[in-house]
Design an enzyme around this catalytic site. Structure first.
Site, PDB file in Angstrom:
ATOM      1  N   LYS A 243       0.816  -1.214   0.000  1.00  0.00           N
ATOM      2  CA  LYS A 243       0.000   0.000   0.000  1.00  0.00           C
ATOM      3  C   LYS A 243       0.855   1.273   0.000  1.00  0.00           C
ATOM      4  O   LYS A 243       0.612   2.159  -0.812  1.00  0.00           O
ATOM      5  CB  LYS A 243      -1.036  -0.023   1.118  1.00  0.00           C
ATOM      6  CG  LYS A 243      -2.193  -0.966   0.771  1.00  0.00           C
ATOM      7  CD  LYS A 243      -3.355  -0.880   1.725  1.00  0.00           C
ATOM      8  CE  LYS A 243      -4.429  -1.860   1.260  1.00  0.00           C
ATOM      9  NZ  LYS A 243      -5.579  -1.891   2.178  1.00  0.00           N
ATOM     10  N   MET A 247      -0.445   0.485  -3.898  1.00  0.00           N
ATOM     11  CA  MET A 247      -1.621  -0.378  -4.050  1.00  0.00           C
ATOM     12  C   MET A 247      -2.884   0.211  -3.417  1.00  0.00           C
ATOM     13  O   MET A 247      -4.004  -0.135  -3.794  1.00  0.00           O
ATOM     14  CB  MET A 247      -1.305  -1.745  -3.422  1.00  0.00           C
ATOM     15  CG  MET A 247      -2.298  -2.827  -3.706  1.00  0.00           C
ATOM     16  SD  MET A 247      -1.821  -4.356  -2.843  1.00  0.00           S
ATOM     17  CE  MET A 247      -3.016  -4.398  -1.543  1.00  0.00           C
ATOM     18  N   GLN A 250      -6.289   1.509  -5.328  1.00  0.00           N
ATOM     19  CA  GLN A 250      -7.468   0.731  -5.735  1.00  0.00           C
ATOM     20  C   GLN A 250      -7.925  -0.304  -4.710  1.00  0.00           C
ATOM     21  O   GLN A 250      -8.946  -0.925  -4.885  1.00  0.00           O
ATOM     22  CB  GLN A 250      -7.261   0.052  -7.104  1.00  0.00           C
ATOM     23  CG  GLN A 250      -6.198  -1.014  -7.161  1.00  0.00           C
ATOM     24  CD  GLN A 250      -4.846  -0.416  -7.518  1.00  0.00           C
ATOM     25  OE1 GLN A 250      -4.629   0.772  -7.377  1.00  0.00           O
ATOM     26  NE2 GLN A 250      -3.940  -1.247  -8.000  1.00  0.00           N
ATOM     27  N   CYS A 251      -7.152  -0.481  -3.646  1.00  0.00           N
ATOM     28  CA  CYS A 251      -7.499  -1.500  -2.657  1.00  0.00           C
ATOM     29  C   CYS A 251      -7.554  -0.831  -1.288  1.00  0.00           C
ATOM     30  O   CYS A 251      -6.538  -0.679  -0.619  1.00  0.00           O
ATOM     31  CB  CYS A 251      -6.442  -2.612  -2.700  1.00  0.00           C
ATOM     32  SG  CYS A 251      -6.774  -3.973  -1.594  1.00  0.00           S
ATOM     33  N   LYS A 252      -8.740  -0.402  -0.907  1.00  0.00           N
ATOM     34  CA  LYS A 252      -8.865   0.446   0.293  1.00  0.00           C
ATOM     35  C   LYS A 252      -8.905  -0.345   1.593  1.00  0.00           C
ATOM     36  O   LYS A 252      -8.332   0.051   2.592  1.00  0.00           O
ATOM     37  CB  LYS A 252     -10.149   1.284   0.210  1.00  0.00           C
ATOM     38  CG  LYS A 252     -10.246   2.170  -1.014  1.00  0.00           C
ATOM     39  CD  LYS A 252      -9.649   3.552  -0.736  1.00  0.00           C
ATOM     40  CE  LYS A 252      -9.884   4.534  -1.840  1.00  0.00           C
ATOM     41  NZ  LYS A 252      -9.026   4.360  -3.019  1.00  0.00           N
TER      42      LYS A 252
END
Ligand code: GRE
Length: 342
Positions: A243, A247, A250-252
């Site tokens: 993250k 990342m 789009q990947c919360k």
């Protein structure tokens, strides 16, 4: 336990006998028995269900099925034929059988339309699709379902409020040649299936599919395709390294959030008590569903294991049938309310 629900249960079209026999020769010690059982819809199967306390099964087309067909038109026609056959064969048996839609995954809009037809017109319970669609002129390409072009399809799943079962298929083309050809005994349950589904499943997580479709429900089999034992490590690398490296765009949520809100796992083909315990700790009994993987696995092995595995009554009922009743909005079926003896 009576009234169990199972949902990774394969059938094949009678006209595909030759292909079925070929597949059986790779994955079944008694290939003829396998071919007979997978080609049957409700005769042999109902006898097993009655003997081993399975009240309701959701049927799906045996792998690799339509995902092996790289001609888009042929794939779509085959999917429709399978769906119509499954609907016709289970008609009048709705208290014992449901069906997952078989879909050609060459075109997201077409897949969405066929899913809609199956759910709204044929009463199907969702879709079961193998992890990638074989594609390209010579069948050497593959289509993943985790890019934005698939949003139209995932929107349809959530609009219809039906789950999507992500099932493995065998490696083909260059992938097969480069990775598996010289290690052929690892193809299938020992390794390749979990790698294939794991890649697709975690691809959906990290490419933001659940961010864009927060209500989407995906089922994976085999007690989570090797992911649950690795959750700590995946979570650590997602949160602490990937993250900060980008990342997060789009990947919360965390991988644990997705397992709590979007992902279900089944016991298909993995009748391991220690692994079930681990999955209950890491994923929770609320997201685990009993399944067999018939006829690749036997009713006797799955049901004897599950009926005797040490679980408290509440968790046994949840995993054995109550979670499935809720997820698939099942009405009454055989023994759906039966008391649990132990
Ligand atoms: C399947 O579920 O499709 C399957 C195979 C081969 C071996 C085991 C198995 O296709 O579960």
């Amino acid at each position: 336990m009576l009234g169990k629900v199972s949902l990774e249960e394969a059938f094949a079209l009678p006209r595909m006998r030759e292909q079925t026999e070929r597949w059986a020769s790779l994955f079944a010690v008694d290939g003829h028995k396998h071919a007979r059982e997978v080609t049957d819809i409700a005769e042999i199967r109902t006898r097993y269900m009655d003997e081993y306390g399975v009240g309701y099964q959701i049927l799906s087309y045996t792998a690799p099925g339509v995902q092996d067909i790289y001609d888009p038109e042929e794939a779509h026609a085959f999917a429709r034929e399978i769906n119509d056959y499954a609907a016709e064969q289970t008609k009048g048996k709705e208290d014992r059988f449901g069906c997952f839609a078989t879909l050609s995954m060459h075109d997201p809009t077409e897949a969405a339309a066929e899913l809609e037809r199956c759910v709204l017109e044929l009463g199907f319970k969702g879709a079961l699709v193998n992890d990638t669609q074989r594609s390209g002129r010579d069948g050497d390409d593959m289509i993943f379902y985790d890019g934005p072009e698939w949003d139209v399809f995932w929107e349809t799943c959530t609009k219809l409020d039906v789950p999507f079962y992500l099932h493995p298929r065998n490696p083909t083309g260059t992938m097969f040649e480069k990775l598996w050809k010289d290690r052929k005994w690892l193809i299938g349950p020992p390794l390749s299936f979990a790698q294939g589904v794991g890649l697709s499943m975690l691809g959906m997580v990290t490419n933001g599919v659940f961010g864009r479709h927060p209500n989407l429900q995906i089922i994976i089999g085999h007690l989570g395709e090797h992911i649950p034992p690795d959750l700590w490590r995946i979570d650590h690398w997602f949160e602490d390294i990937k993250k900060p490296l980008g990342m997060a765009a789009q990947c919360k949520k965390t991988i644990r959030d997705y397992f709590a809100q979007n992902i279900w796992i089944t016991t298909s083909g993995n009748f391991s008590s220690p692994l079930l315990q681990l999955c209950m700790t890491e994923v929770s009994a609320d997201r685990i569903l009993f399944s067999i993987d018939y006829p690749f696995e036997q009713f006797e092995d799955a049901c004897t294991w599950f009926d005797n595995v040490e679980l408290n009554k509440i968790d046994k009922l949840k995993i054995g049938r109550e979670n499935a009743k809720k997820l698939f909005k099942l009405g009454k079926y055989k023994d759906s309310e039966a008391q649990l003896k132990r």
